[in-house]
Design a protein around this motif. Structure first.
Motif, PDB file in Angstrom:
ATOM      1  N   MET A  35       0.871  -1.283  -0.005  1.00  0.00           N
ATOM      2  CA  MET A  35      -0.148   0.004   0.040  1.00  0.00           C
ATOM      3  C   MET A  35       0.868   1.285   0.035  1.00  0.00           C
ATOM      4  SD  MET A  35      -3.576  -0.451   1.964  1.00  0.00           S
ATOM      5  CE  MET A  35      -2.895  -0.590   3.400  1.00  0.00           C
ATOM      6  N   ALA A  36       0.348   2.195  -0.607  1.00  0.00           N
ATOM      7  CA  ALA A  36       1.021   3.641  -0.643  1.00  0.00           C
ATOM      8  C   ALA A  36       0.779   4.338   0.659  1.00  0.00           C
ATOM      9  CB  ALA A  36       0.818   4.232  -1.974  1.00  0.00           C
ATOM     10  N   LYS A  37       1.598   5.479   0.853  1.00  0.00           N
ATOM     11  CA  LYS A  37       1.439   6.272   2.092  1.00  0.00           C
ATOM     12  C   LYS A  37       0.885   7.766   1.298  1.00  0.00           C
ATOM     13  CE  LYS A  37       4.388   4.681   5.663  1.00  0.00           C
ATOM     14  NZ  LYS A  37       4.200   4.763   6.924  1.00  0.00           N
ATOM     15  N   PHE A  38       0.144   8.232   2.282  1.00  0.00           N
ATOM     16  CA  PHE A  38      -0.539   9.596   1.682  1.00  0.00           C
ATOM     17  C   PHE A  38      -0.463  10.430   3.032  1.00  0.00           C
ATOM     18  CE2 PHE A  38      -2.489   6.447  -0.847  1.00  0.00           C
ATOM     19  CZ  PHE A  38      -1.973   7.045  -2.218  1.00  0.00           C
ATOM     20  N   MET A  39      -0.192  11.957   2.658  1.00  0.00           N
ATOM     21  CA  MET A  39      -0.418  12.962   3.543  1.00  0.00           C
ATOM     22  C   MET A  39      -1.450  13.849   3.369  1.00  0.00           C
ATOM     23  SD  MET A  39       0.875  14.292   6.507  1.00  0.00           S
ATOM     24  CE  MET A  39       2.478  13.760   6.668  1.00  0.00           C
ATOM     25  N   ASP A  40      -2.476  14.032   4.046  1.00  0.00           N
ATOM     26  CA  ASP A  40      -3.386  14.941   3.477  1.00  0.00           C
ATOM     27  C   ASP A  40      -3.558  16.149   4.211  1.00  0.00           C
ATOM     28  OD1 ASP A  40      -5.652  14.233   5.639  1.00  0.00           O
ATOM     29  OD2 ASP A  40      -5.179  12.252   4.655  1.00  0.00           O
ATOM     30  N   VAL A  41      -4.312  17.367   3.848  1.00  0.00           N
ATOM     31  CA  VAL A  41      -4.109  18.515   4.440  1.00  0.00           C
ATOM     32  C   VAL A  41      -5.602  18.917   4.491  1.00  0.00           C
ATOM     33  CG1 VAL A  41      -3.408  20.943   4.388  1.00  0.00           C
ATOM     34  CG2 VAL A  41      -1.882  19.090   3.452  1.00  0.00           C
ATOM     35  N   HIS A  42      -5.943  19.490   5.592  1.00  0.00           N
ATOM     36  CA  HIS A  42      -7.335  19.990   6.039  1.00  0.00           C
ATOM     37  C   HIS A  42      -7.040  21.379   6.473  1.00  0.00           C
ATOM     38  CE1 HIS A  42      -9.136  15.893   6.297  1.00  0.00           C
ATOM     39  NE2 HIS A  42      -7.932  15.637   6.711  1.00  0.00           N
ATOM     40  N   ARG A  43      -7.963  22.126   5.842  1.00  0.00           N
ATOM     41  CA  ARG A  43      -7.677  23.730   6.037  1.00  0.00           C
ATOM     42  C   ARG A  43      -9.085  24.119   6.833  1.00  0.00           C
ATOM     43  NH1 ARG A  43      -3.001  24.998   3.831  1.00  0.00           N
ATOM     44  NH2 ARG A  43      -2.265  23.929   2.127  1.00  0.00           N
ATOM     45  N   GLY A  44      -9.015  25.379   7.336  1.00  0.00           N
ATOM     46  CA  GLY A  44     -10.389  26.011   7.981  1.00  0.00           C
ATOM     47  C   GLY A  44     -10.468  25.507   9.384  1.00  0.00           C
ATOM     48  N   MET A  45      -9.623  24.762  10.006  1.00  0.00           N
ATOM     49  CA  MET A  45     -10.047  24.349  11.312  1.00  0.00           C
ATOM     50  C   MET A  45      -9.418  25.236  12.487  1.00  0.00           C
ATOM     51  SD  MET A  45      -9.831  20.304  10.389  1.00  0.00           S
ATOM     52  CE  MET A  45     -11.244  19.382  11.052  1.00  0.00           C
ATOM     53  N   PRO A  78      -4.909   2.164  -0.439  1.00  0.00           N
ATOM     54  CA  PRO A  78      -4.725   1.623  -2.012  1.00  0.00           C
ATOM     55  C   PRO A  78      -4.647   2.830  -2.732  1.00  0.00           C
ATOM     56  CG  PRO A  78      -6.908   0.705  -0.863  1.00  0.00           C
ATOM     57  CD  PRO A  78      -6.070   1.757   0.231  1.00  0.00           C
ATOM     58  N   ASP A  79      -5.350   3.893  -2.546  1.00  0.00           N
ATOM     59  CA  ASP A  79      -5.259   5.086  -3.445  1.00  0.00           C
ATOM     60  C   ASP A  79      -5.865   6.393  -2.663  1.00  0.00           C
ATOM     61  OD1 ASP A  79      -7.864   4.893  -3.835  1.00  0.00           O
ATOM     62  OD2 ASP A  79      -7.747   3.450  -5.115  1.00  0.00           O
ATOM     63  N   LYS A  80      -5.482   7.525  -3.281  1.00  0.00           N
ATOM     64  CA  LYS A  80      -5.904   8.679  -2.476  1.00  0.00           C
ATOM     65  C   LYS A  80      -7.533   8.682  -2.657  1.00  0.00           C
ATOM     66  CE  LYS A  80      -4.969  12.609  -5.879  1.00  0.00           C
ATOM     67  NZ  LYS A  80      -4.247  13.622  -6.228  1.00  0.00           N
ATOM     68  N   ALA A  81      -8.272   8.300  -3.580  1.00  0.00           N
ATOM     69  CA  ALA A  81      -9.591   8.430  -3.503  1.00  0.00           C
ATOM     70  C   ALA A  81     -10.146   7.821  -2.231  1.00  0.00           C
ATOM     71  CB  ALA A  81     -10.147   7.640  -4.886  1.00  0.00           C
ATOM     72  N   ILE A  95     -12.974   8.154   2.834  1.00  0.00           N
ATOM     73  CA  ILE A  95     -13.066   8.160   4.513  1.00  0.00           C
ATOM     74  C   ILE A  95     -13.305   9.490   5.023  1.00  0.00           C
ATOM     75  CG2 ILE A  95     -11.982   7.241   6.583  1.00  0.00           C
ATOM     76  CD1 ILE A  95     -13.250   5.292   4.918  1.00  0.00           C
ATOM     77  N   HIS A  96     -12.529  10.302   4.600  1.00  0.00           N
ATOM     78  CA  HIS A  96     -12.661  11.740   5.427  1.00  0.00           C
ATOM     79  C   HIS A  96     -13.936  12.323   5.167  1.00  0.00           C
ATOM     80  CE1 HIS A  96      -8.801  12.100   7.033  1.00  0.00           C
ATOM     81  NE2 HIS A  96      -7.940  12.290   5.964  1.00  0.00           N
ATOM     82  N   GLU A  97     -14.426  12.263   3.770  1.00  0.00           N
ATOM     83  CA  GLU A  97     -16.000  12.809   3.845  1.00  0.00           C
ATOM     84  C   GLU A  97     -16.868  12.180   4.443  1.00  0.00           C
ATOM     85  OE1 GLU A  97     -16.213  12.077  -0.721  1.00  0.00           O
ATOM     86  OE2 GLU A  97     -15.147  13.959  -1.237  1.00  0.00           O
ATOM     87  N   ARG A  98     -16.774  10.755   4.456  1.00  0.00           N
ATOM     88  CA  ARG A  98     -18.030  10.010   5.268  1.00  0.00           C
ATOM     89  C   ARG A  98     -17.696  10.557   6.793  1.00  0.00           C
ATOM     90  NH1 ARG A  98     -16.792   4.410   3.692  1.00  0.00           N
ATOM     91  NH2 ARG A  98     -18.556   3.652   5.552  1.00  0.00           N
ATOM     92  N   ALA A  99     -16.680  10.775   7.273  1.00  0.00           N
ATOM     93  CA  ALA A  99     -16.347  11.117   8.528  1.00  0.00           C
ATOM     94  C   ALA A  99     -16.635  12.561   9.004  1.00  0.00           C
ATOM     95  CB  ALA A  99     -15.044  10.644   9.076  1.00  0.00           C
ATOM     96  N   GLY A 100     -17.078  13.417   7.793  1.00  0.00           N
ATOM     97  CA  GLY A 100     -17.371  14.799   8.218  1.00  0.00           C
ATOM     98  C   GLY A 100     -16.315  15.835   7.773  1.00  0.00           C
ATOM     99  N   ALA A 156     -10.555  16.140   2.982  1.00  0.00           N
ATOM    100  CA  ALA A 156      -9.377  16.731   2.795  1.00  0.00           C
ATOM    101  C   ALA A 156      -9.187  17.943   1.756  1.00  0.00           C
ATOM    102  CB  ALA A 156      -8.352  15.740   2.356  1.00  0.00           C
ATOM    103  N   ASP A 157      -8.601  18.772   1.923  1.00  0.00           N
ATOM    104  CA  ASP A 157      -8.303  19.993   0.979  1.00  0.00           C
ATOM    105  C   ASP A 157      -7.350  19.749  -0.034  1.00  0.00           C
ATOM    106  OD1 ASP A 157     -10.100  21.975   1.686  1.00  0.00           O
ATOM    107  OD2 ASP A 157      -8.891  22.019   3.485  1.00  0.00           O
ATOM    108  N   GLU A 158      -6.247  18.688   0.318  1.00  0.00           N
ATOM    109  CA  GLU A 158      -5.288  18.222  -0.418  1.00  0.00           C
ATOM    110  C   GLU A 158      -5.005  17.032  -0.190  1.00  0.00           C
ATOM    111  OE1 GLU A 158      -1.933  20.687  -0.199  1.00  0.00           O
ATOM    112  OE2 GLU A 158      -3.236  22.552  -0.017  1.00  0.00           O
ATOM    113  N   ILE A 159      -4.431  15.791  -0.840  1.00  0.00           N
ATOM    114  CA  ILE A 159      -3.900  14.482  -0.474  1.00  0.00           C
ATOM    115  C   ILE A 159      -2.940  14.431  -1.471  1.00  0.00           C
ATOM    116  CG2 ILE A 159      -4.358  12.078  -0.485  1.00  0.00           C
ATOM    117  CD1 ILE A 159      -7.404  12.864  -0.227  1.00  0.00           C
TER     118      ILE A 159
END
Length: 82
Positions: free
Chosen positions: A1-11, A56-59, A64-69, A72-75
């Motif tokens: 599996m690949a690693k991803f760093m995502d960014v959330h803004r506005g918090m 598996p992929d950034k999608a 998951i982030h969308e369903r958790a509310g 992410a702004d960037e992945i």
């Protein structure tokens, strides 16, 4: 599996409890997409939150982030590490 760093803004003003709850919301459903969230960091002053995951992929990370509310702004893929 690949690693991803995502960014959330506005918090701006996020508290440790709120960061923990957001991370837990991801963890509760991560298996449904084959994602493993490893860690989250936040800067309450700027309102930026970072999450590190394996997936598996950034999608799948975004779903998951969308369903958790908290979509992410960037992945970003993280193909190299030391």
């Amino acid at each position: 599996m690949a690693k991803f760093m995502d960014v959330h803004r506005g918090m701006v003003g996020i508290t440790p409890d709120q960061l923990h709850e957001a991370h837990e919301a991801d963890l509760r459903i991560q298996d449904q997409e084959g994602v493993r969230f490893e860690h989250a960091w936040a800067d309450p002053e700027s309102g930026v939150v970072y999450c590190l995951s394996e997936a598996p992929d950034k999608a799948s990370v975004q779903r998951i982030h969308e369903r958790a509310g908290h979509p992410a702004d960037e992945i970003h893929p993280v193909p190299l590490e030391v």
